[in-house]
Design a protein around this motif. Structure first.
Motif, short mmCIF file in Angstrom:
data_model
loop_
_atom_site.label_atom_id
_atom_site.label_comp_id
_atom_site.label_asym_id
_atom_site.label_seq_id
_atom_site.Cartn_x
_atom_site.Cartn_y
_atom_site.Cartn_z
N SER A 124 0.80 -1.26 0.15
CA SER A 124 -0.03 -0.04 0.14
C SER A 124 0.93 1.32 -0.04
O SER A 124 2.18 1.21 0.30
N ALA A 125 0.14 2.54 -0.43
CA ALA A 125 1.16 3.60 -0.45
C ALA A 125 0.41 4.85 0.14
O ALA A 125 -0.98 4.56 -0.12
N PRO A 126 0.69 5.60 0.91
CA PRO A 126 2.12 5.72 1.11
C PRO A 126 2.73 4.79 2.19
O PRO A 126 1.87 4.19 2.80
N ASP A 148 2.53 -1.09 -6.20
CA ASP A 148 1.57 -0.61 -4.95
C ASP A 148 0.07 -0.28 -5.57
O ASP A 148 -0.38 -0.29 -6.72
N PRO A 150 -3.05 2.65 -3.83
CA PRO A 150 -3.08 3.67 -2.91
C PRO A 150 -3.81 3.34 -1.57
O PRO A 150 -4.39 2.08 -1.55
N ALA A 151 -3.54 3.48 -0.37
CA ALA A 151 -4.14 3.25 0.94
C ALA A 151 -5.72 2.58 0.72
O ALA A 151 -6.22 1.87 1.22
N ALA A 153 -7.55 2.02 -1.56
CA ALA A 153 -7.96 1.45 -2.82
C ALA A 153 -9.36 0.51 -2.49
O ALA A 153 -9.35 -0.18 -1.43
N THR A 182 -0.08 10.40 6.00
CA THR A 182 -1.39 10.98 5.73
C THR A 182 -2.60 10.55 6.50
O THR A 182 -3.66 11.09 6.39
N ARG A 387 6.01 12.09 -6.46
CA ARG A 387 5.29 10.87 -5.61
C ARG A 387 4.74 11.38 -4.46
O ARG A 387 3.89 10.85 -4.07
N ALA A 390 1.48 12.89 -5.52
CA ALA A 390 0.45 12.02 -5.80
C ALA A 390 0.06 11.41 -4.41
O ALA A 390 -1.36 11.01 -4.24
N LEU A 391 0.90 11.60 -3.49
CA LEU A 391 0.36 10.91 -2.22
C LEU A 391 0.06 11.78 -0.98
O LEU A 391 -0.16 11.46 0.08
N ASP A 392 -0.31 13.01 -1.60
CA ASP A 392 -0.98 14.17 -0.85
C ASP A 392 0.17 14.62 0.50
O ASP A 392 -0.39 15.09 1.37
#
Ligand SMILES: Cc1ncc(COP(=O)(O)O)c(C=O)c1O
Length: 421
Positions: A124-126, A148, A150-151, A153, A182, A387, A390-392
């Protein structure tokens, strides 16, 4: 007792973890009656006989199943570490636990125990930046690749990544929830359902989750389908910003190969830090409860402030949203680490941080004192800019970990720091 008696006798009450933290796994009779365990500062342990030494080594090396029957050498185990591990397992009703010299030592040992050249890691990301570096840069040197999602998803998005990953050999699925910095939540149940649908029995990669932000008090992912739960014990479990340590909790089958790797490379926690953690675990529930109450009050105030764009606090998830649904199923409390998005950019964030008087400007979280930091310029500085976007992880993001101080003093401190922007 007759079978009839067995049915009518009341079952002994199962003690709650907060009660067990005072004595579980330690017998004062074995240590001159000392109420608290002494710190065992020794590098090695004397065997009663050569045959006993051989038997212990058979357990350590795995020649005989069941693990070590006794203490051998402090790179493998020790009394303080064993008591700590027994108590860590109690919180999550797990079979086994391991202690490590840091959270990253726990994560790195798990990777080394499970990954081979050419394998894929799904994550998962971040992720905490050092974990991303370990996967992308360090394991990448050995031909390990990653995919990956996103968290937050959905099941369909997770499925799509799993299907792509299945083209290679997936060593493990690594989650971090809530994600640092985040606070985004991962749907562990959906990851489990996806893994079980896409991989045949016997080929299923383990689901490993970093539960540092909420666990073990507010989230227990073993109950939602994770196979192994990891911790930076440096944070809430240690709780006083005075030690560095890590932990892993899971079934014996999952833990055994990780213990063998830890024995080989020596990533076990030292006896002194293990002892300090025993002390910390006695108050963990108290501390985390008070800190969570404080965070709820602080966040309620911050949310209303005209200089605040938004507050990424798990207590404020929008009703009906996917994140709120994950929270309802997985979490029993919002914890006390959150992200504060200020109106503006780095200048405003730095002015706010520099003006704080009670909250300390430092990375880390989960201590008795309130800490504030700037992820984009500090913990996540090494993450490439695109990145981060993209991950806020923006320049206006301040991460705050609320401690156990008086909440009104904290609110007054944040108010004056916002006024100083
Ligand atoms: C979510 C998370 N995982 C792992 C780590 C690493 O832990 P340690 O610093 O104990 O190695 C951290 C540290 O900040 C963290 O926030």
């Amino acid at each position: 007792m007759t079978p009839d008696d067995e049915q009518t006798q009341p079952k002994p009450r199962k003690l709650k973890p907060s009660t067990q933290m005072m004595g579980f796994g330690y017998d004062p009779k074995l240590s001159e009656g000392a109420l608290k365990p002494p710190i065992f500062l020794t590098s090695t342990f004397a065997f009663e006989s050569a045959a006993a030494g051989k038997r212990f080594f058979e357990g350590i090396t795995g020649k005989r199943p069941g693990g070590a029957e006794g203490l051998v050498y402090s790179r493998f185990n020790g009394p303080n570490q064993e008591i700590l591990e027994d108590r860590l397992a109690v919180w999550e009703d797990a079979e086994e636990a391991l202690s490590f010299s840091s959270g990253m030592a726990a994560i790195a040992t798990v990777f080394l125990a499970s990954v081979r050249p050419g394998d894929t890691i799904v994550h998962s990301a971040p992720l905490y930046a050092a974990t991303e570096t370990l996967i992308g840069k360090i394991l990448g040197r050995f031909g390990v690749t990653w995919l990956d999602f996103p968290a937050g998803a959905t099941r369909a998005d997770i499925d799509a990544v799993m299907v792509r990953a299945k083209a290679g050999h997936v060593a493990l699925i690594f989650l971090e929830s809530p994600a640092n910095p985040t606070n985004a939540l991962v749907d562990v149940e959906a990851v489990r359902a996806s893994r079980d649908a896409i991989f045949a029995e016997g080929e299923r990669p383990p689901i490993v989750i970093d539960n540092t932000f909420l666990g073990p008090i507010w989230q227990q992912p073993l109950q939602h389908g994770a196979d192994l739960v990891l911790y930076s014990l440096t944070k809430y479990a240690g709780g006083h910003s005075d030690l560095v340590a890590g932990g892993a909790v899971g079934s014996k089958a999952v833990i055994d190969p990780i213990r063998t790797m830890r024995n080989t490379i020596g990533t076990i926690v030292d006896p002194h830090s293990a002892w300090m953690l025993l002390r910390s675990l006695e108050t963990m529930e108290l501390r985390m409860t008070r800190a969570a109450e404080n965070a709820a009050k602080v966040c309620a105030r911050l949310r209303e402030h005209p200089k605040v764009e938004r507050v990424g606090y798990l207590g404020f998830l929008e009703a009906g949203s996917r994140q709120a649904d994950i929270y309802r199923r997985h979490c029993s409390g919002a914890g006390s680490t959150f992200s504060l998005y200020l109106k503006g950019a780095e200048r405003e964030a730095f002015a706010f941080l520099d003006a704080l008087k009670i909250a300390k400007l430092a990375v880390s979280l989960g201590g008795t004192e309130t800490l504030a930091s700037h992820p984009a310029a500090m913990t996540h500085l090494s993450v490439p800019d695109e990145r981060k976007a993209a991950l806020d992880i923006g320049d206006n993001l301040v991460r705050i970990s609320v401690g156990v101080e008086d909440p009104d003093d904290l609110i007054a401190d944040f108010d004056q720091a916002l006024a100083a922007i």
